[in-house]
Design an enzyme around this catalytic site. Structure first.
Site, PDB file in Angstrom:
ATOM      1  N   LYS A  25       0.847  -1.208   0.000  1.00 49.02           N
ATOM      2  CA  LYS A  25       0.000   0.000   0.000  1.00 49.02           C
ATOM      3  C   LYS A  25       0.880   1.255   0.000  1.00 49.02           C
ATOM      4  O   LYS A  25       2.080   1.179   0.289  1.00 49.02           O
ATOM      5  CB  LYS A  25      -0.921  -0.025   1.214  1.00 49.02           C
ATOM      6  CG  LYS A  25      -0.191  -0.016   2.554  1.00 49.02           C
ATOM      7  CD  LYS A  25      -1.134  -0.335   3.709  1.00 49.02           C
ATOM      8  CE  LYS A  25      -0.397  -0.377   5.037  1.00 49.02           C
ATOM      9  NZ  LYS A  25      -1.274  -0.783   6.148  1.00 49.02           N
TER      10      LYS A  25
ATOM     11  N   TYR B 123      15.566  30.987   5.601  1.00 48.47           N
ATOM     12  CA  TYR B 123      14.412  31.765   6.056  1.00 48.47           C
ATOM     13  C   TYR B 123      14.446  31.927   7.569  1.00 48.47           C
ATOM     14  O   TYR B 123      14.750  30.973   8.297  1.00 48.47           O
ATOM     15  CB  TYR B 123      13.114  31.037   5.694  1.00 48.47           C
ATOM     16  CG  TYR B 123      12.777  31.038   4.226  1.00 48.47           C
ATOM     17  CD1 TYR B 123      12.713  32.224   3.496  1.00 48.47           C
ATOM     18  CD2 TYR B 123      12.482  29.847   3.579  1.00 48.47           C
ATOM     19  CE1 TYR B 123      12.378  32.206   2.145  1.00 48.47           C
ATOM     20  CE2 TYR B 123      12.137  29.826   2.228  1.00 48.47           C
ATOM     21  CZ  TYR B 123      12.088  31.011   1.514  1.00 48.47           C
ATOM     22  OH  TYR B 123      11.754  30.994   0.205  1.00 48.47           O
TER      23      TYR B 123
ATOM     24  N   ARG C  76     -10.935   0.165  14.712  1.00 43.43           N
ATOM     25  CA  ARG C  76     -10.721   0.942  13.509  1.00 43.43           C
ATOM     26  C   ARG C  76     -11.664   0.322  12.471  1.00 43.43           C
ATOM     27  O   ARG C  76     -12.841   0.613  12.476  1.00 43.43           O
ATOM     28  CB  ARG C  76      -9.231   0.865  13.126  1.00 43.43           C
ATOM     29  CG  ARG C  76      -8.764   1.995  12.267  1.00 43.43           C
ATOM     30  CD  ARG C  76      -7.267   1.901  12.006  1.00 43.43           C
ATOM     31  NE  ARG C  76      -6.891   0.731  11.226  1.00 43.43           N
ATOM     32  CZ  ARG C  76      -5.666   0.487  10.776  1.00 43.43           C
ATOM     33  NH1 ARG C  76      -4.683   1.325  11.033  1.00 43.43           N
ATOM     34  NH2 ARG C  76      -5.400  -0.585  10.061  1.00 43.43           N
TER      35      ARG C  76
ATOM     36  N   MET D 270      11.285  24.583   0.946  1.00 43.77           N
ATOM     37  CA  MET D 270      10.502  23.650   0.122  1.00 43.77           C
ATOM     38  C   MET D 270      11.389  22.831  -0.811  1.00 43.77           C
ATOM     39  O   MET D 270      11.185  21.639  -1.004  1.00 43.77           O
ATOM     40  CB  MET D 270       9.444  24.409  -0.689  1.00 43.77           C
ATOM     41  CG  MET D 270       8.468  23.478  -1.387  1.00 43.77           C
ATOM     42  SD  MET D 270       7.319  24.330  -2.472  1.00 43.77           S
ATOM     43  CE  MET D 270       6.374  25.296  -1.320  1.00 43.77           C
TER      44      MET D 270
HETATM   45  C1  LIG Z   1      -0.542  -1.755   6.843  1.00 49.36           C
HETATM   46  C2  LIG Z   1      -1.160  -3.029   7.305  1.00 49.36           C
HETATM   47  C3  LIG Z   1      -0.363  -4.165   7.506  1.00 49.36           C
HETATM   48  C4  LIG Z   1       1.158  -4.141   7.423  1.00 49.36           C
HETATM   49  O1  LIG Z   1       1.679  -3.580   8.609  1.00 49.36           O
HETATM   50  P1  LIG Z   1       3.255  -3.540   8.881  1.00 49.36           P
HETATM   51  O2  LIG Z   1       3.376  -3.050  10.272  1.00 49.36           O
HETATM   52  O3  LIG Z   1       3.804  -2.544   7.894  1.00 49.36           O
HETATM   53  O4  LIG Z   1       3.772  -4.881   8.643  1.00 49.36           O
HETATM   54  C5  LIG Z   1      -1.004  -5.349   7.813  1.00 49.36           C
HETATM   55  N1  LIG Z   1      -2.353  -5.406   7.942  1.00 49.36           N
HETATM   56  C6  LIG Z   1      -3.147  -4.321   7.784  1.00 49.36           C
HETATM   57  C7  LIG Z   1      -4.624  -4.447   7.964  1.00 49.36           C
HETATM   58  C8  LIG Z   1      -2.566  -3.092   7.475  1.00 49.36           C
HETATM   59  O5  LIG Z   1      -3.359  -2.011   7.339  1.00 49.36           O
END
Ligand SMILES: *Cc1c(COP(=O)(O)O)cnc(C)c1O
Length: 410
Positions: free
Chosen positions: A52, A281, A152, A329
């Site tokens: 992701k 700055y 969550r 920046m």
């Molecule tokens: C991001 C995520 C992971 C991976 O987590 P890490 O700590 O990066 O290994 C696993 N399961 C879910 C549901 C996540 O959102």
């Protein structure tokens, strides 16, 4: 040019016409990390690579391909768009969308054969209806997610059971998984992990009593994968550890798992500061003696955080060069150590594994009050990702963050 140069330095010399500020992503290190992490699992446990957020800033497609060729057998993303990006790039493996999505995204997800999380019988019905509408000849995979205490995403036990039951009875759907996610797997002193695991076990036992058999039971993120073999079950979802970063200081990585990304830049100007001259700055740095300063073309527009002003350092010729004054920046000024003879366009290490005197990702996270995850995810699309394999930059088109494509030449 300098004594402290290594294979990475030579590679970033590649006369490829790209800007000097770049992330070097070592696919050989990534491959080793995947194999070492796979070694921690029993042969019957599947490794799902979590890619992701553009593979935590490393570039989703190239990372996905590399992990799949070295032992991962499935992928996870957070959004439908991230999954479609992988499909468009020709990736065929199972892809699970971890995050919540709109009902209106379901058809697009199914057209790209993405697996989804189901948190209610209504989700399952939507997916089943969409599968019929699209005339699918295969069964979409759904994973039922129990909220075991993270509060969550997911559903309560009763709803999770009802959802799994409905998917099991619907012959147009596959119960591809049952899952939950830990709140504090990276903290060995937190009792909540065992509590969450026992709630998940109760869920799975209820299904088993009804002869409902999900294809994969999966709960472990990187931290749980590293710390608790008992939590590996049928599949683990590993993110941060793939990239060679530890989930927390309580979860050390195996010694052979190394950081995959190194951030480099080059000196754009060298100038002399006289006592009393200020830098940047707000004039927050004042020279108290004659010193040389070097301009580095990286700033918060690249994801090099402004909170690093006056606190971080970079490495030149294996020496620490402190950030002078504010990060802006597009640029940052560093102090050149007295003993270093620096040349224009000479390489600077912004972060890496620390072996060249540069800060690690964890160092920068600590300096800005965050975690390594946010440092690497925060690199913006302006930073070219250069992939290294067998110590050469890959001579093929590769993908940066969404919306950016660039050519890498060897
Ligand atoms: C991001 C995520 C992971 C991976 O987590 P890490 O700590 O990066 O290994 C696993 N399961 C879910 C549901 C996540 O959102």
């Amino acid at each position: 040019m300098t004594s402290g140069r290594d294979a990475f330095s030579a590679l970033s010399d590649a006369n490829d016409g790209l800007r000097p500020t770049r992330a070097l992503i070592d696919l050989d290190v990534l491959a080793t990390n995947v194999r070492r992490l796979k070694d921690l699992l029993s042969p019957s446990t599947t490794l799902m690579a979590v890619v992701k957020a553009n593979a935590y800033g490393h570039g989703a497609t190239t990372v996905a391909r590399t992990t799949l060729s070295h032992g991962a057998a499935a992928l996870a993303v957070a959004t439908v768009d991230e999954g479609i990006e992988l499909r468009d790039d020709g990736i065929d493996a199972d892809i699970l969308v971890l995050g919540p999505i709109l009902a209106s995204e379901i058809e697009r997800a199914l057209r790209h054969r993405l697996q989804l999380i189901a948190v209610s019988p209504a989700t399952a019905s939507y997916v089943s209806d969409a599968a019929h509408r699209l005339g699918l000849s295969w069964r979409p995979g759904l994973h039922v997610k129990l909220d075991s205490g993270l509060h969550r995403y997911g559903s309560d036990l009763e709803t999770a059971i009802a959802t799994a039951r409905q998917i099991d009875q619907d012959h147009s759907l596959e119960l591809a998984g049952v899952t939950t996610h830990f709140a504090s797997a990276d903290d060995p002193s937190a009792p909540v992990t065992d509590e969450q695991m026992s709630r998940f076990t109760a869920f799975v036992s209820t299904l088993a009593a009804e002869r409902i058999a999900p294809r994969f039971r999966h709960v472990a993120n990187s931290a749980a994968t590293l710390r608790s073999p008992g939590f590996h079950l049928d599949m683990v979802r590993v993110g941060i550890a793939l990239y060679g970063l530890a989930p927390s200081s309580h979860c050390p990585l195996p010694a052979t798992v190394r950081p995959v990304m190194r951030l480099v830049s080059r000196v754009a100007r060298i100038h002399a500061l006289r006592p009393g001259d200020t830098v940047g700055y707000g004039q927050t740095f004042t020279a108290d003696r004659p010193i040389r300063a070097a301009l580095i073309p990286i700033g918060y527009g690249d994801g090099y955080r402004r909170a690093l002003s006056s606190t971080a350092w970079m490495a030149v010729q294996k020496q620490r060069a402190p950030v002078l004054g504010r990060v802006s920046m597009d640029s940052t000024v560093i102090g050149v150590p007295d003993e270093v003879h620096l040349a224009l366009e000479e390489e600077v290490l912004v972060f890496g594994d620390g072996s060249g005197g540069e800060p690690t990702v964890d160092d920068l996270a600590r300096l800005t009050g965050t975690i390594s995850y946010e440092v690497v995810c925060g690199l913006t699309a302006r930073v070219p990702r250069i992939y290294i394999h067998d110590s050469v930059a890959l001579p093929r088109e590769t993908r940066g963050t969404p919306g950016q494509r660039f050519k890498v030449s060897s």
